[in-house]
Motif scaffolding. Structure first.
Motif, PDB file in Angstrom:
ATOM      1  N   ALA A 162     120.903 -14.837   2.273  1.00 44.55           N
ATOM      2  CA  ALA A 162     121.608 -14.360   1.078  1.00 44.55           C
ATOM      3  C   ALA A 162     121.980 -12.879   1.172  1.00 44.55           C
ATOM      4  CB  ALA A 162     120.751 -14.635  -0.155  1.00 44.55           C
ATOM      5  N   GLN A 163     121.151 -12.103   1.876  1.00 38.75           N
ATOM      6  CA  GLN A 163     121.472 -10.675   2.010  1.00 38.75           C
ATOM      7  C   GLN A 163     122.636 -10.448   2.988  1.00 38.75           C
ATOM      8  OE1 GLN A 163     117.397  -9.665   2.374  1.00 38.75           O
ATOM      9  NE2 GLN A 163     117.669 -10.081   0.185  1.00 38.75           N
ATOM     10  N   GLY A 164     122.613 -11.197   4.082  1.00 38.77           N
ATOM     11  CA  GLY A 164     123.633 -11.035   5.123  1.00 38.77           C
ATOM     12  C   GLY A 164     125.011 -11.471   4.659  1.00 38.77           C
ATOM     13  N   MET A 165     125.061 -12.523   3.836  1.00 39.11           N
ATOM     14  CA  MET A 165     126.342 -12.977   3.281  1.00 39.11           C
ATOM     15  C   MET A 165     126.061 -13.690   1.965  1.00 39.11           C
ATOM     16  SD  MET A 165     129.329 -15.358   4.988  1.00 39.11           S
ATOM     17  CE  MET A 165     128.521 -16.915   4.685  1.00 39.11           C
ATOM     18  N   ASP A 166     126.236 -12.943   0.891  1.00 36.78           N
ATOM     19  CA  ASP A 166     126.041 -13.496  -0.454  1.00 36.78           C
ATOM     20  C   ASP A 166     127.292 -14.322  -0.776  1.00 36.78           C
ATOM     21  OD1 ASP A 166     125.959 -13.979  -3.175  1.00 36.78           O
ATOM     22  OD2 ASP A 166     125.139 -12.007  -3.663  1.00 36.78           O
ATOM     23  N   ILE A 167     127.114 -15.616  -1.010  1.00 38.86           N
ATOM     24  CA  ILE A 167     128.314 -16.458  -1.180  1.00 38.86           C
ATOM     25  C   ILE A 167     129.024 -16.229  -2.515  1.00 38.86           C
ATOM     26  CG2 ILE A 167     127.575 -18.240   0.456  1.00 38.86           C
ATOM     27  CD1 ILE A 167     126.920 -20.033  -2.014  1.00 38.86           C
ATOM     28  N   THR A 168     128.387 -15.467  -3.417  1.00 39.03           N
ATOM     29  CA  THR A 168     129.106 -15.134  -4.650  1.00 39.03           C
ATOM     30  C   THR A 168     130.080 -13.963  -4.421  1.00 39.03           C
ATOM     31  OG1 THR A 168     127.413 -13.593  -5.452  1.00 39.03           O
ATOM     32  CG2 THR A 168     127.152 -15.898  -6.059  1.00 39.03           C
ATOM     33  N   ALA A 224     122.258 -22.510  -1.738  1.00 39.42           N
ATOM     34  CA  ALA A 224     122.310 -23.072  -3.087  1.00 39.42           C
ATOM     35  C   ALA A 224     121.245 -22.437  -3.959  1.00 39.42           C
ATOM     36  CB  ALA A 224     122.084 -24.583  -3.040  1.00 39.42           C
ATOM     37  N   TYR A 225     121.455 -22.566  -5.260  1.00 39.57           N
ATOM     38  CA  TYR A 225     120.401 -22.285  -6.244  1.00 39.57           C
ATOM     39  C   TYR A 225     119.713 -23.627  -6.444  1.00 39.57           C
ATOM     40  CZ  TYR A 225     118.144 -20.946 -10.619  1.00 39.57           C
ATOM     41  OH  TYR A 225     117.210 -20.678 -11.592  1.00 39.57           O
ATOM     42  N   ARG A 244     121.412 -20.441 -16.347  1.00 39.94           N
ATOM     43  CA  ARG A 244     122.651 -21.212 -16.182  1.00 39.94           C
ATOM     44  C   ARG A 244     123.736 -20.424 -15.434  1.00 39.94           C
ATOM     45  NH1 ARG A 244     124.790 -25.657 -18.886  1.00 39.94           N
ATOM     46  NH2 ARG A 244     127.017 -25.786 -18.500  1.00 39.94           N
ATOM     47  N   ASP A 245     123.921 -19.172 -15.826  1.00 40.16           N
ATOM     48  CA  ASP A 245     124.995 -18.369 -15.222  1.00 40.16           C
ATOM     49  C   ASP A 245     124.765 -18.181 -13.726  1.00 40.16           C
ATOM     50  OD1 ASP A 245     126.082 -18.240 -17.674  1.00 40.16           O
ATOM     51  OD2 ASP A 245     125.632 -16.123 -18.047  1.00 40.16           O
ATOM     52  N   LEU A 246     123.498 -17.903 -13.368  1.00 41.18           N
ATOM     53  CA  LEU A 246     123.189 -17.687 -11.956  1.00 41.18           C
ATOM     54  C   LEU A 246     123.366 -18.992 -11.162  1.00 41.18           C
ATOM     55  CD1 LEU A 246     122.201 -15.722  -9.796  1.00 41.18           C
ATOM     56  CD2 LEU A 246     119.832 -16.342 -10.386  1.00 41.18           C
ATOM     57  N   ALA A 247     122.877 -20.100 -11.732  1.00 41.41           N
ATOM     58  CA  ALA A 247     123.024 -21.400 -11.052  1.00 41.41           C
ATOM     59  C   ALA A 247     124.500 -21.717 -10.807  1.00 41.41           C
ATOM     60  CB  ALA A 247     122.369 -22.504 -11.887  1.00 41.41           C
ATOM     61  N   PHE A 248     125.353 -21.473 -11.831  1.00 45.61           N
ATOM     62  CA  PHE A 248     126.792 -21.732 -11.667  1.00 45.61           C
ATOM     63  C   PHE A 248     127.443 -20.731 -10.711  1.00 45.61           C
ATOM     64  CE2 PHE A 248     128.726 -25.178 -14.084  1.00 45.61           C
ATOM     65  CZ  PHE A 248     127.625 -25.674 -14.768  1.00 45.61           C
ATOM     66  N   ASN A 251     127.144 -37.930 -13.827  1.00 44.69           N
ATOM     67  CA  ASN A 251     126.900 -37.556 -15.217  1.00 44.69           C
ATOM     68  C   ASN A 251     125.590 -36.759 -15.242  1.00 44.69           C
ATOM     69  OD1 ASN A 251     127.002 -37.434 -18.019  1.00 44.69           O
ATOM     70  ND2 ASN A 251     125.810 -39.329 -18.236  1.00 44.69           N
ATOM     71  N   PRO A 252     125.652 -35.506 -14.765  1.00 43.02           N
ATOM     72  CA  PRO A 252     124.412 -34.750 -14.608  1.00 43.02           C
ATOM     73  C   PRO A 252     123.689 -34.533 -15.933  1.00 43.02           C
ATOM     74  CG  PRO A 252     126.348 -33.373 -14.135  1.00 43.02           C
ATOM     75  CD  PRO A 252     126.847 -34.764 -14.320  1.00 43.02           C
ATOM     76  N   VAL A 253     122.344 -34.547 -15.867  1.00 40.51           N
ATOM     77  CA  VAL A 253     121.547 -34.362 -17.080  1.00 40.51           C
ATOM     78  C   VAL A 253     120.760 -33.050 -17.032  1.00 40.51           C
ATOM     79  CG1 VAL A 253     121.381 -36.807 -17.671  1.00 40.51           C
ATOM     80  CG2 VAL A 253     119.716 -35.826 -16.081  1.00 40.51           C
ATOM     81  N   SER A 254     121.099 -32.191 -16.070  1.00 36.47           N
ATOM     82  CA  SER A 254     120.423 -30.889 -15.969  1.00 36.47           C
ATOM     83  C   SER A 254     121.469 -29.826 -15.630  1.00 36.47           C
ATOM     84  CB  SER A 254     119.370 -30.931 -14.854  1.00 36.47           C
ATOM     85  OG  SER A 254     119.992 -31.156 -13.606  1.00 36.47           O
ATOM     86  N   VAL A 255     121.128 -28.562 -15.889  1.00 35.80           N
ATOM     87  CA  VAL A 255     122.037 -27.462 -15.529  1.00 35.80           C
ATOM     88  C   VAL A 255     122.239 -27.440 -14.015  1.00 35.80           C
ATOM     89  CG1 VAL A 255     122.253 -24.942 -15.442  1.00 35.80           C
ATOM     90  CG2 VAL A 255     121.513 -26.071 -17.556  1.00 35.80           C
ATOM     91  N   TYR A 256     121.143 -27.634 -13.273  1.00 38.04           N
ATOM     92  CA  TYR A 256     121.261 -27.683 -11.807  1.00 38.04           C
ATOM     93  C   TYR A 256     122.284 -28.752 -11.390  1.00 38.04           C
ATOM     94  CZ  TYR A 256     120.016 -29.007  -6.997  1.00 38.04           C
ATOM     95  OH  TYR A 256     120.059 -29.339  -5.661  1.00 38.04           O
TER      96      TYR A 256
END
Ligand SMILES: NC(=O)c1ccc[n+]([C@@H]2O[C@H](COP(=O)([O-])OP(=O)(O)OC[C@H]3O[C@@H](n4cnc5c(N)ncnc54)[C@H](OP(=O)(O)O)[C@@H]3O)[C@@H](O)[C@H]2O)c1
Length: 291
Positions: free
Chosen positions: A32-38, A60-61, A71-75, A120-125
């Protein structure tokens, strides 16, 4: 023959890095440090530097419970990050291999989930991962989305390691017996993706429409978490990782209230012909190796 790998320090990411030579492929992997995909520019920079033929997203989160309050970080990671990788793949006209999850389903189906079943996901993840799938498919034509379930392996955190730790601390454990799915070795996920990448890189003339799109990775046999735990302790005792198995009791999900509802059934089947995995021999190899 280079693959640009995001999430190189995760359970699956580390296996991809280690196993690539077996396929005659070179992996340039970033944590994640070498290449943060966000960070779209960071991906562009690393891709320009290593000139990959394929990108694999193992980042992934994955904190299913914590995602309910983040939620915001997961998305940001599971949707926007995946979308960034797809954009760079499209810009460079190279394929993106992306990993998704059985938790895109609500678990109410009685049989195995196949690729044509509607999420039909039932969680934020689950929601964030499904949003990631849609973003990836929307940005990049040369895409594989591989849905996998209940990942375990020698690296990172997983159910096998948690069971062995708890089993060493206690004589008796309660394990949920009303959620059904399939454990999947990180090694097998890595080999499946590397096999696909190998064909894309070395034999592009052989690629057809059947090589692209959404795939499930089925793993046999399907079990509950309780049955998975029983197999872990059975094998661990057999190979000498533990002296004596703890007593394990099957319990209902209500015994373990969590911030998020998990699917009752999330076993994956396929209509795309993905070769099914046998997880038990790989569990044994992991236990012997870690011994
Ligand atoms: N684990 C499971 O049971 C399971 C089940 C079904 C599907 N999957 C899917 O399988 C794939 C691989 O999962 P895994 O178990 O290998 O996950 P993992 O062990 O949690 O690894 C994920 C990696 O992604 C990295 N990461 C997080 N945010 C990032 C960012 N912004 N930029 C770049 N890297 C970032 C993490 O780095 P840090 O450690 O530094 O945060 C971590 O090394 C994921 O797509 C996951 O959704 C997993």
């Amino acid at each position: 023959m280079t693959i640009l790998l995001a999430g190189a320090n995760g359970q699956v990411g580390r296996e991809i890095s280690e196993r690539a030579t077996k396929f005659g492929l070179e992996v340039v992997g970033f944590d994640a440090q070498g290449m943060d995909i966000t960070d779209l520019e960071a991906i562009r920079r690393q891709a320009a530097a290593c000139q990959p033929k394929v990108i694999i997203n193992a980042a992934a989160y994955t904190a299913v419970d914590k995602a309910e309050s983040e939620r915001d970080l997961a998305f940001a990671i599971n949707c926007d990050g995946a979308s960034n990788l797809a954009r760079v793949s499209a810009e460079r006209n190279i394929p993106l291999l992306h990993i998704s999850t059985d938790y895109v389903f609500d678990g109410e189906k009685d049989g195995d989930y196949i690729e044509s079943d509607v999420p039909n996901p039932v969680s934020v993840y689950g929601e964030s991962k499904y949003a990631g799938e849609l973003a990836v498919a929307g940005h990049c034509e040369q895409t594989v989305i591989l849905r996998v379930s209940w990942v375990f392996g020698q690296y990172g955190h997983n159910f096998v390691k948690t069971m062995l730790r708890l089993g060493a601390e206690r004589d008796e454990l309660n394990v949920v017996n009303d959620q059904y799915g399939a454990p999947t070795p990180a090694t097998s996920i890595a080999d499946t993706l590397l096999g696909m990448a190998e064909k894309m890189i070395k034999r592009p003339d052989e690629l057809t429409i059947d090589d692209w799109g959404l795939f499930h990775l089925p793993s046999d046999p399907g079990v509950t978490w309780y049955e998975f735990a029983a197999e872990i302790f059975e094998q661990a005792e057999k190979v000498g990782v533990i002296e004596q198995k703890p007593k394990i009791n099957p319990v209902g999900s209500e015994a373990y209230p969590t911030p998020v509802k998990r699917p009752r059934n999330s076993r994956l089947g396929t209509i795309r012909g993905t070769t099914a995995i046998e997880w038990r021999p790989e569990l044994q190899r992991m236990l012997v190796k870690g011994n």
